[in-house]
Design an enzyme around this catalytic site. Structure first.
Site, PDB file in Angstrom:
ATOM      1  N   LYS A   1       0.858  -1.198   0.000  1.00 49.53           N
ATOM      2  CA  LYS A   1       0.000   0.000   0.000  1.00 49.53           C
ATOM      3  C   LYS A   1       0.889   1.241   0.000  1.00 49.53           C
ATOM      4  CE  LYS A   1      -0.144   1.968   3.563  1.00 49.53           C
ATOM      5  NZ  LYS A   1      -0.094   2.543   4.920  1.00 49.53           N
TER       6      LYS A   1
ATOM      7  N   ASP B   1      -5.635   0.339   8.683  1.00 55.47           N
ATOM      8  CA  ASP B   1      -5.454   0.149   7.240  1.00 55.47           C
ATOM      9  C   ASP B   1      -6.162  -1.112   6.727  1.00 55.47           C
ATOM     10  OD1 ASP B   1      -3.879   2.361   6.741  1.00 55.47           O
ATOM     11  OD2 ASP B   1      -1.984   1.278   6.831  1.00 55.47           O
TER      12      ASP B   1
HETATM   13  C1  LIG Z   1       0.046   5.327   8.952  1.00 54.85           C
HETATM   14  C2  LIG Z   1      -1.088   4.579   8.263  1.00 54.85           C
HETATM   15  O1  LIG Z   1      -0.587   3.343   7.779  1.00 54.85           O
HETATM   16  C3  LIG Z   1      -1.552   5.397   7.068  1.00 54.85           C
HETATM   17  O2  LIG Z   1      -2.307   4.634   6.152  1.00 54.85           O
HETATM   18  C4  LIG Z   1      -2.224   4.304   9.216  1.00 54.85           C
HETATM   19  O3  LIG Z   1      -2.694   5.511   9.775  1.00 54.85           O
HETATM   20  C5  LIG Z   1      -1.854   3.311  10.304  1.00 54.85           C
HETATM   21  O4  LIG Z   1      -2.491   2.124   9.999  1.00 54.85           O
HETATM   22  P1  LIG Z   1      -2.239   0.752  10.818  1.00 54.85           P
HETATM   23  O5  LIG Z   1      -0.772   0.464  10.838  1.00 54.85           O
HETATM   24  O6  LIG Z   1      -3.190  -0.249  10.252  1.00 54.85           O
HETATM   25  O7  LIG Z   1      -2.642   1.203  12.260  1.00 54.85           O
HETATM   26  P2  LIG Z   1      -3.097   0.344  13.542  1.00 54.85           P
HETATM   27  O8  LIG Z   1      -2.315  -0.932  13.583  1.00 54.85           O
HETATM   28  O9  LIG Z   1      -4.576   0.294  13.585  1.00 54.85           O
HETATM   29  O10 LIG Z   1      -2.619   1.312  14.677  1.00 54.85           O
HETATM   30  C6  LIG Z   1      -1.275   1.445  15.084  1.00 54.85           C
HETATM   31  C7  LIG Z   1      -1.177   2.686  15.922  1.00 54.85           C
HETATM   32  O11 LIG Z   1      -1.189   3.842  15.079  1.00 54.85           O
HETATM   33  C8  LIG Z   1      -1.877   4.916  15.688  1.00 54.85           C
HETATM   34  N1  LIG Z   1      -2.958   5.369  14.803  1.00 54.85           N
HETATM   35  C9  LIG Z   1      -3.373   4.619  13.752  1.00 54.85           C
HETATM   36  C10 LIG Z   1      -4.332   5.084  12.889  1.00 54.85           C
HETATM   37  C11 LIG Z   1      -4.893   6.374  13.127  1.00 54.85           C
HETATM   38  N2  LIG Z   1      -5.828   6.878  12.321  1.00 54.85           N
HETATM   39  N3  LIG Z   1      -4.467   7.102  14.185  1.00 54.85           N
HETATM   40  C12 LIG Z   1      -3.508   6.620  15.020  1.00 54.85           C
HETATM   41  O12 LIG Z   1      -3.127   7.293  15.958  1.00 54.85           O
HETATM   42  C13 LIG Z   1      -2.357   4.410  17.035  1.00 54.85           C
HETATM   43  O13 LIG Z   1      -1.390   4.785  17.973  1.00 54.85           O
HETATM   44  C14 LIG Z   1      -2.325   2.907  16.894  1.00 54.85           C
HETATM   45  O14 LIG Z   1      -2.075   2.277  18.112  1.00 54.85           O
HETATM   46  N1  LIG Z   2       2.170 -10.679   8.244  1.00 57.59           N
HETATM   47  C1  LIG Z   2       2.731  -9.606   8.782  1.00 57.59           C
HETATM   48  N2  LIG Z   2       3.442  -8.764   8.026  1.00 57.59           N
HETATM   49  C2  LIG Z   2       3.986  -7.638   8.566  1.00 57.59           C
HETATM   50  N3  LIG Z   2       3.902  -7.305   9.838  1.00 57.59           N
HETATM   51  C3  LIG Z   2       3.213  -8.111  10.655  1.00 57.59           C
HETATM   52  C4  LIG Z   2       2.593  -9.292  10.154  1.00 57.59           C
HETATM   53  N4  LIG Z   2       1.981  -9.878  11.167  1.00 57.59           N
HETATM   54  C5  LIG Z   2       2.199  -9.114  12.260  1.00 57.59           C
HETATM   55  N5  LIG Z   2       2.945  -8.043  11.966  1.00 57.59           N
HETATM   56  C6  LIG Z   2       3.362  -6.972  12.900  1.00 57.59           C
HETATM   57  O1  LIG Z   2       2.654  -5.779  12.526  1.00 57.59           O
HETATM   58  C7  LIG Z   2       3.473  -4.605  12.679  1.00 57.59           C
HETATM   59  C8  LIG Z   2       3.279  -3.687  11.473  1.00 57.59           C
HETATM   60  O2  LIG Z   2       3.855  -4.262  10.357  1.00 57.59           O
HETATM   61  P1  LIG Z   2       3.547  -3.738   8.863  1.00 57.59           P
HETATM   62  O3  LIG Z   2       4.631  -4.267   7.985  1.00 57.59           O
HETATM   63  O4  LIG Z   2       2.150  -4.000   8.490  1.00 57.59           O
HETATM   64  O5  LIG Z   2       3.771  -2.189   9.109  1.00 57.59           O
HETATM   65  P2  LIG Z   2       3.545  -0.937   8.242  1.00 57.59           P
HETATM   66  O6  LIG Z   2       3.889  -1.260   6.825  1.00 57.59           O
HETATM   67  O7  LIG Z   2       4.291   0.217   8.849  1.00 57.59           O
HETATM   68  O8  LIG Z   2       2.011  -0.728   8.367  1.00 57.59           O
HETATM   69  P3  LIG Z   2       1.194   0.590   8.127  1.00 57.59           P
HETATM   70  O9  LIG Z   2       1.650   1.189   6.846  1.00 57.59           O
HETATM   71  O10 LIG Z   2      -0.185  -0.007   8.068  1.00 57.59           O
HETATM   72  O11 LIG Z   2       1.457   1.436   9.342  1.00 57.59           O
HETATM   73  C9  LIG Z   2       4.900  -5.097  12.868  1.00 57.59           C
HETATM   74  O12 LIG Z   2       5.272  -4.744  14.167  1.00 57.59           O
HETATM   75  C10 LIG Z   2       4.854  -6.610  12.724  1.00 57.59           C
HETATM   76  O13 LIG Z   2       5.614  -7.289  13.682  1.00 57.59           O
END
Ligand SMILES: C[C@](O)(CO)[C@H](O)COP(=O)(O)OP(=O)(O)OC[C@H]1O[C@@H](n2ccc(N)nc2=O)[C@H](O)[C@@H]1O
Ligand SMILES: Nc1ncnc2c1ncn2[C@@H]1O[C@H](COP(=O)(O)OP(=O)(O)OP(=O)(O)O)[C@@H](O)[C@H]1O
Length: 293
Positions: free
Chosen positions: A10, A138
């Site tokens: 994404k 997300d």
């Molecule tokens: C940074 C983005 O990836 C942009 O698309 C998203 O806002 C985050 O998406 P995500 O990783 O799926 O987020 P989640 O796993 O639900 O949340 C992780 C942490 O991000 C923060 N969080 C997330 C989404 C949002 N709208 N506000 C937040 O403050 C919160 O502290 C939460 O505990």
């Molecule tokens: N299948 C998986 N792939 C990636 N991360 C995973 C998975 N399962 C659990 N996790 C945990 O989820 C957390 C977020 O990983 P991810 O790679 O989705 O992050 P990200 O790309 O920064 O996500 P976002 O863009 O939604 O914030 C990591 O701390 C990881 O340990």
């Protein structure tokens, strides 16, 4: 029945973030597109619910039980009406972890789509989306992998305007950044963005037009992420210096950044030059749009 599918990366083409609400979550407005590159999720019948992880970034995932593939599978089984056959997954982890590419959410989405194929009776799209949304902000957007404008916490989706396929290069400097830590640093700076959806053209004629329009938007988490991981600043400076990069910006909460290019040849040239300059960085040429699955 077996099946396999792409779990696409994404990319947040823009990410506007407002002040947090009482629950700590932030309102966002983001244009999300998906790459024709990502992880690969395979499903087959097994003796018990399980996931085997392999691929270049398998080592970055610890604890099978916490894997979002299994969390998604368990969440779907909890919604199932009737007995279901145990599922075994193989996750080919080709995307860096905690990289701003929504890899975990996309893996969860792929697992949900694959499992639904075999369900009797099947959950409908709205039910599947509700399960995905519960797994993370997300989750819903990454379930279908189609271009969307996401609002609210990220779960309120509307179709994106007509975008051409975008030739791009993704670059990660080899650092993982935690999403909560980046939002925390963003809050500490107290500079909140406007999350009113910007006026989007109904359609874009060319990638130059997309890049020009994106230049009027932002990733509000960029400064906070650069403060936590200065390598992201190096990536942005390196990409911005290259003639093929029409625009360079961080995706999500980082550390991966993207550059948009005029053509596949220019993207390939840029990717090769960055790989030669920075052999330790993860570099992936791809096309952005979707759905690819
Ligand atoms: C940074 C983005 O990836 C942009 O698309 C998203 O806002 C985050 O998406 P995500 O990783 O799926 O987020 P989640 O796993 O639900 O949340 C992780 C942490 O991000 C923060 N969080 C997330 C989404 C949002 N709208 N506000 C937040 O403050 C919160 O502290 C939460 O505990
Ligand atoms: N299948 C998986 N792939 C990636 N991360 C995973 C998975 N399962 C659990 N996790 C945990 O989820 C957390 C977020 O990983 P991810 O790679 O989705 O992050 P990200 O790309 O920064 O996500 P976002 O863009 O939604 O914030 C990591 O701390 C990881 O340990």
């Amino acid at each position: 029945m077996a099946g396999d599918t792409l779990a696409p990366a994404k990319i947040n083409l823009f990410l506007h973030v407002g002040a947090p609400g009482a629950d700590g979550y932030h309102p966002i407005c983001s244009l999300m597109v998906f790459a024709d590159a990502g992880d690969r999720v395979t499903l087959h019948e097994g003796d018990a619910l399980a996931v085997k992880v392999r691929g270049p970034f398998a080592g970055q995932l610890t604890g099978e039980g916490d894997n979002l593939v299994l969390r998604a599978a368990r969440a779907l089984l909890a919604e199932a009406r009737g007995p279901q056959v145990p599922k075994a997954f193989i996750l080919d982890k080709r995307l860096p972890v905690a990289a701003g590419l929504g890899g975990g959410s996309s893996d969860a989405g792929a697992a949900l789509r694959l499992m639904r194929e075999d369900m009797t009776p099947r959950l409908d799209d709205a039910e599947l989306e509700a399960v995905a949304a519960r797994l993370g902000a997300d989750g819903a957007a990454c379930l279908w992998g189609r271009p969307v404008v996401a609002e609210g916490r990220g779960e309120r989706l509307s179709p994106a305007p007509g975008l051409p396929i975008l030739e791009a290069v993704l670059v990660n400097p080899g650092v993982s950044v935690s999403t909560p830590a980046v939002y925390g640093a963003f809050d500490a700076a107290s500079v909140f963005g406007d999350v009113e959806p910007p006026t989007l053209p109904e359609a874009f004629e060319s990638v130059e037009e997309v890049a020009g329009w994106l230049a009027t938007t932002r990733n509000d988490l960029e400064a906070a992420a650069v403060a936590l991981a200065p390598e992201i600043g190096d990536v942005l400076a390196t990409l911005s210096d290259e003639p093929e990069a029409l625009i360079a910006r961080m995706s999500g909460s980082g550390a991966t950044c993207f550059a948009l290019c005029q053509s596949e040849v220019e993207a390939e040239t840029l990717a090769e030059r960055i790989m030669a300059m920075k052999p330790d960085w993860w570099v992936q040429r791809c096309r952005l749009g979707g759905p690819w699955t």
